[in-house]
Design a protein around this motif. Sequence first.
Motif, mmCIF file in Angstrom:
data_model
loop_
_atom_site.group_PDB
_atom_site.id
_atom_site.type_symbol
_atom_site.label_atom_id
_atom_site.label_comp_id
_atom_site.label_asym_id
_atom_site.label_seq_id
_atom_site.Cartn_x
_atom_site.Cartn_y
_atom_site.Cartn_z
ATOM 1 N N PRO A 1 -10.411 -54.571 3.067
ATOM 2 C CA PRO A 1 -10.291 -53.679 1.965
ATOM 3 C C PRO A 1 -9.578 -54.399 0.787
ATOM 4 N N ARG A 2 -10.297 -55.469 0.438
ATOM 5 C CA ARG A 2 -10.076 -56.358 -0.767
ATOM 6 C C ARG A 2 -11.025 -56.562 -1.526
ATOM 7 N N LEU A 3 -11.059 -56.591 -3.072
ATOM 8 C CA LEU A 3 -11.986 -56.409 -3.941
ATOM 9 C C LEU A 3 -11.884 -57.626 -4.692
ATOM 10 N N LEU A 4 -13.284 -58.130 -5.255
ATOM 11 C CA LEU A 4 -13.412 -59.036 -6.396
ATOM 12 C C LEU A 4 -13.330 -58.218 -7.491
ATOM 13 N N LEU A 5 -12.257 -58.317 -8.581
ATOM 14 C CA LEU A 5 -12.268 -57.596 -9.538
ATOM 15 C C LEU A 5 -12.234 -58.528 -10.952
ATOM 16 N N LEU A 6 -12.791 -57.846 -11.848
ATOM 17 C CA LEU A 6 -12.670 -58.567 -13.465
ATOM 18 C C LEU A 6 -11.843 -57.564 -14.221
ATOM 19 N N LYS A 7 -10.912 -58.006 -14.449
ATOM 20 C CA LYS A 7 -9.703 -57.245 -15.581
ATOM 21 C C LYS A 7 -9.688 -57.830 -16.906
ATOM 22 N N VAL A 8 -9.784 -56.699 -17.779
ATOM 23 C CA VAL A 8 -10.022 -56.993 -19.139
ATOM 24 C C VAL A 8 -8.824 -56.525 -19.797
ATOM 25 N N ASN A 9 -8.425 -56.946 -21.021
ATOM 26 C CA ASN A 9 -7.134 -56.430 -21.877
ATOM 27 C C ASN A 9 -7.829 -55.475 -22.675
ATOM 28 N N ILE A 10 -7.362 -54.176 -22.274
ATOM 29 C CA ILE A 10 -7.826 -53.124 -23.205
ATOM 30 C C ILE A 10 -7.360 -52.991 -24.653
ATOM 31 N N GLY A 11 -6.293 -54.004 -24.806
ATOM 32 C CA GLY A 11 -5.904 -54.012 -26.288
ATOM 33 C C GLY A 11 -6.665 -54.618 -27.122
ATOM 34 N N LEU A 12 -7.551 -55.402 -26.889
ATOM 35 C CA LEU A 12 -8.453 -56.348 -27.480
ATOM 36 C C LEU A 12 -9.655 -55.442 -28.029
ATOM 37 N N PRO A 13 -10.171 -55.839 -29.156
ATOM 38 C CA PRO A 13 -11.563 -55.154 -29.792
ATOM 39 C C PRO A 13 -12.619 -55.183 -29.012
ATOM 40 N N PHE A 14 -12.649 -56.394 -28.133
ATOM 41 C CA PHE A 14 -13.912 -56.462 -27.317
ATOM 42 C C PHE A 14 -13.776 -55.249 -26.352
ATOM 43 N N PHE A 15 -12.789 -54.764 -25.834
ATOM 44 C CA PHE A 15 -12.885 -53.783 -24.681
ATOM 45 C C PHE A 15 -12.046 -52.592 -24.786
ATOM 46 N N ASP A 16 -11.874 -52.225 -26.089
ATOM 47 C CA ASP A 16 -10.954 -51.146 -26.477
ATOM 48 C C ASP A 16 -11.342 -49.785 -26.118
ATOM 49 N N THR A 17 -12.939 -49.761 -25.892
ATOM 50 C CA THR A 17 -13.638 -48.414 -25.734
ATOM 51 C C THR A 17 -14.000 -48.642 -24.363
ATOM 52 N N VAL A 18 -14.392 -47.232 -23.836
ATOM 53 C CA VAL A 18 -15.170 -47.129 -22.595
ATOM 54 C C VAL A 18 -16.511 -47.641 -22.631
ATOM 55 N N HIS B 1 -0.374 -61.594 -18.455
ATOM 56 C CA HIS B 1 -0.414 -60.213 -18.432
ATOM 57 C C HIS B 1 0.729 -59.766 -19.110
ATOM 58 N N ALA B 2 1.968 -60.333 -18.443
ATOM 59 C CA ALA B 2 3.227 -59.913 -19.054
ATOM 60 C C ALA B 2 3.527 -60.260 -20.411
ATOM 61 N N ALA B 3 2.873 -61.513 -20.583
ATOM 62 C CA ALA B 3 3.334 -62.040 -22.274
ATOM 63 C C ALA B 3 2.115 -61.201 -23.282
ATOM 64 N N GLY B 4 1.139 -60.566 -22.679
ATOM 65 C CA GLY B 4 0.199 -59.867 -23.325
ATOM 66 C C GLY B 4 -0.923 -60.806 -23.867
ATOM 67 N N THR B 5 -1.165 -61.914 -23.607
ATOM 68 C CA THR B 5 -1.947 -63.060 -23.997
ATOM 69 C C THR B 5 -3.294 -63.222 -23.165
ATOM 70 N N LEU B 6 -3.232 -62.337 -21.977
ATOM 71 C CA LEU B 6 -4.335 -62.450 -20.956
ATOM 72 C C LEU B 6 -5.634 -61.762 -22.072
ATOM 73 N N GLN B 7 -6.779 -62.375 -21.788
ATOM 74 C CA GLN B 7 -8.180 -61.678 -22.239
ATOM 75 C C GLN B 7 -8.943 -61.118 -21.289
ATOM 76 N N MET B 8 -9.275 -61.937 -20.322
ATOM 77 C CA MET B 8 -10.177 -61.550 -19.095
ATOM 78 C C MET B 8 -9.696 -62.196 -18.033
ATOM 79 N N ALA B 9 -9.646 -61.721 -16.540
ATOM 80 C CA ALA B 9 -9.222 -62.455 -15.557
ATOM 81 C C ALA B 9 -10.197 -62.068 -14.243
ATOM 82 N N LEU B 10 -10.533 -63.232 -13.611
ATOM 83 C CA LEU B 10 -11.258 -62.750 -12.284
ATOM 84 C C LEU B 10 -10.252 -63.022 -11.233
ATOM 85 N N PHE B 11 -10.196 -62.108 -10.269
ATOM 86 C CA PHE B 11 -9.165 -62.297 -9.125
ATOM 87 C C PHE B 11 -9.319 -61.253 -7.900
ATOM 88 N N ALA B 12 -8.708 -61.825 -6.895
ATOM 89 C CA ALA B 12 -9.137 -60.855 -5.671
ATOM 90 C C ALA B 12 -7.657 -59.985 -5.356
#
Length: 500
Positions: free
Chosen positions: A251-268, A389-400
């Motif tokens: 029950p583990r996933l490979l996920l791509l997380k994006v900073n929705i506060g950035l103009p690249f990802f702020d819309t669905v 993430h906590a600092a608000g500087t993350l743009q995109m991250a790939l993790f499990a």
Amino acid sequence: MLRPLSIAALFATLLPMAALADPSALDVAAPFEIKSADPVLSGDIFQKMDVVETLVNADASGTLLPSLSDGWKVSDDRLTWRFHIRPGVTFHDGSPLTAKAAALALNWSSKKEGILTRAPVASIAAEGDDVVITLLKPFAALPAFLAEYRTGILAPAAYADDGAVTALIGTGAFKATKLEPPMTLEAERFDGYWGGAAKIPAVRYSGISRSETRALMAEAGDAEVVVNLDPASVARLQSVDSLTVESVSLPRLLLLKVNIGLPFFDTVEERKALSLAIDRAGLAQAVLRYPAAATQMFPPAMTGWHDDRLEGLGYDANAAKAAFAAAGWTPGADGILENDGKRFEVELLTYPDRPELPLTAAVLEQMFRDVGIAVTINSTNSSEIPAKHAAGTLQMALFARNFALTPDPIGTLLQDYAPTGDWGAMGWRNAYFAAAVQRLASEGGGDADRSALATTLNSELPVLPIAWYQQRVAVSKKVKGIVIDPYERSLGLKSAEFVE
């Protein structure tokens, strides 16, 4: 003239001397570093090595089972839980497990960044042979939370006056004899174990970050159990007569997380376009070497959470380009998308502890370049993801991400998305979703409630599922009884034995 060394002999010269000192010990090699003796930081390792235990256990299906508590009950108003302490349990220092000792450990855990910080706990106290946990509001998921490794129970002597863990003193089948973070844990059989003495006299854990090194340990016979094999190593080790390579869906996933506060990802629409640019099936087959494309957040093995009726996340690069164009992104002179003078260029953060992550990042870089997105890969320490993430500087991250941190996935959802968490969505706020997660954790619920959460995640894509995981482990044929647990709680060491 010097004769060339065999791979096994060459590798043996590179191992720490301690790793070769005790041939009676069963060696486990995995990529995860030991951070300290505190279960809040490294309890997952201590739990797998059968050194530390929790009040509640779980089987391979996630069903909760008694452990250090042999039974529990909740009051009619659902605000008071009583966990009866199993009689006759002894800590590794010879002191008895009592309700008072267990309550002390849980109270210290609740003051740290453990899972209990996500539960509405008012107090934890001992009453007779019971640990009594009083809640601020009903919380049906509490027993599942008490199965999570960060609630591991240590002896009172393990704690300093300020709650810092100064010694690893658990109740498990093996007693720690040496702890040298970040790499080494050695433990010997604890003959006073309440569940019956283990058959193997000693176990040893080595935190080895490089997958190639771990595979060489398996091949050379320097580790009986090697966890988290990369695809290339799996192919090679399957032909080694002395080994069995086993796999199990997680029950583990490979996920791509994006900073929705950035103009690249702020819309669905932009996030859906990004998702369309990912050939999940091709990536899973090429990098992971098994068909595990994540068409939704929860894999089929997560009964009640996976919804076959959901429209799967597909791949269509041309549709992705059209969707970005509709959102105002047009190719610049070099083909990279631009919008209002802003170039679509982002950093993708990942880490090498899991060998598939840098490879997946490289494939994603090319897929995104094909639709006009410039990606710079930064493969660094995994701790950089929550830090940025906590600092608000993350743009995109790939993790499990493990959705079985507790045996009920609601624990991970509560931690990451209700409303947010360092490993969850960044900049995404959905009041309905957060309230639904809180309600499910507090009151319980059925498959329809879980399906509604899955639908929301697929429709808004606060994170992008890439692939569902399989755990692949090399096990020496010199040992039997090793367990490949889909919930990654156990290796079965307390019941394993060497083959004559």
